[in-house]
Design an enzyme around this catalytic site. Structure first.
Site, PDB file in Angstrom:
ATOM      1  N   THR A 283      -6.004   7.632  -3.689  1.00  0.00           N
ATOM      2  CA  THR A 283      -5.750   7.444  -2.280  1.00  0.00           C
ATOM      3  C   THR A 283      -4.919   8.575  -1.703  1.00  0.00           C
ATOM      4  O   THR A 283      -4.792   9.116  -0.817  1.00  0.00           O
ATOM      5  CB  THR A 283      -5.164   6.188  -1.651  1.00  0.00           C
ATOM      6  OG1 THR A 283      -6.375   5.163  -2.063  1.00  0.00           O
ATOM      7  CG2 THR A 283      -5.029   6.079  -0.311  1.00  0.00           C
TER       8      THR A 283
ATOM      9  N   GLU B 130       0.639  -1.139  -0.118  1.00  0.00           N
ATOM     10  CA  GLU B 130      -0.199  -0.003   0.027  1.00  0.00           C
ATOM     11  C   GLU B 130       0.959   1.309   0.082  1.00  0.00           C
ATOM     12  O   GLU B 130       0.600   2.346  -0.496  1.00  0.00           O
ATOM     13  CB  GLU B 130      -0.975   0.071   1.063  1.00  0.00           C
ATOM     14  CG  GLU B 130      -1.850   1.007   1.171  1.00  0.00           C
ATOM     15  CD  GLU B 130      -3.041   1.041   2.003  1.00  0.00           C
ATOM     16  OE1 GLU B 130      -3.540   2.069   2.436  1.00  0.00           O
ATOM     17  OE2 GLU B 130      -3.497  -0.052   2.459  1.00  0.00           O
TER      18      GLU B 130
END
Length: 199
Positions: A73, A21
Site C-alpha cells: 500500500t 493504517e
C-alpha cells in the site's frame, strides 16, 4: 478489540483504525477503514470532522481476482503524482458524483459505469501485470464495470447474474496474459463490522 475496551462509538473506532493504517502504510487514510466499519457504500466527506456518508447499496455480485503478486500500500501511494491536471480532477469529481447518484438510485449497471478513474488507476495498474487483459475479459464476460481494489493487487468486477462466467474469465486472463495464478471469489456488499457476543 474495541468491544473489549468498552468502546462502542464508531467515530472513535474509525479514528483508531485509521491510526493503525498510518502505522502500516505511512498515511492516515479513512476510506478503507470507514467501509470496513460501516459497511455498504461509504464516503468520508469531511476529513477534518470525519463525516461519513453511508448508503445501503442495491444487491449485486462482486467478483474478485487476486493475482499471486504483492503490492505494498505504501508503494502504491508513493507512485501517485503530487499534482494532477484540472481536467482529470474534474473528470473524477463527475464520476464520483455519478457513483453517489447510482448508489442512491440503486442502479448496479450505472454503478459499474462509474468505476473509472484518472487519478490513481493509470498509475496503479502498472503494478499489476495483465490488468488491461483482465479488465477487458471481465467486460466481455458481462461485467458492468471493473477496477482495482484499493492499492491492489486485487482486481474486482461487479455484475448481476453471471458472476461465475466473469470469475473464470478474469482468472484465465491473468494466466494467459501475465502467467499469473490467481485466487478468486464472489461476494456481495457487506453490512460492516458486527459485534458477536459469546454465550
Amino acid at each position: 478489540m474495541a468491544a473489549l475496551l468498552g468502546v462502542s462509538k464508531k467515530e472513535i473506532i474509525l479514528e483508531a483504525a485509521a491510526m493503525g493504517e498510518e502505522l502500516v502504510s505511512g498515511s492516515r487514510h479513512f476510506d478503507n477503514v470507514a467501509a470496513a466499519i460501516y459497511g455498504g457504500f461509504t464516503v468520508v466527506s469531511d476529513l477534518k470532522k470525519r463525516t461519513v456518508i453511508h448508503i445501503k447499496p442495491p444487491r449485486f455480485q462482486i467478483i474478485v481476482a487476486v493475482p499471486a503478486i504483492s503490492v505494498e500500500t505504501k508503494r502504491a501511494r508513493e507512485i501517485l503524482p503530487e499534482k494532477v491536471a484540472v481536467r482529470d480532477a474534474v473528470c473524477n469529481v463527475g464520476w464520483a458524483s455519478g457513483m453517489l447518484h447510482a448508489m442512491m438510485s440503486r442502479n448496479p449497471r450505472k454503478i459499474g459505469s462509474y468505476l473509472e478513474d484518472k487519478l490513481t488507476l493509470p498509475y496503479r495498474r502498472e503494478l499489476i501485470p495483465g490488468y488491461s487483459s483482465v479488465h477487458e475479459a471481465a467486460l466481455r464476460a458481462g461485467a458492468y464495470g471493473v477496477s482495482i481494489g484499493g492499492s491492489g493487487p486485487a482486481v474486482f468486477a461487479i455484475s448481476q447474474g453471471n458472476a461465475q462466467k466473469i470469475r473464470k474469465a478474469m482468472v484465465k486472463a491473468f494466466k494467459d496474459s501475465a502467467g499469473l495464478k490467481s485466487e478468486s471469489f464472489i461476494t456481495v456488499p457487506g453490512p460492516g463490522a458486527k459485534l458477536h457476543r459469546l454465550a
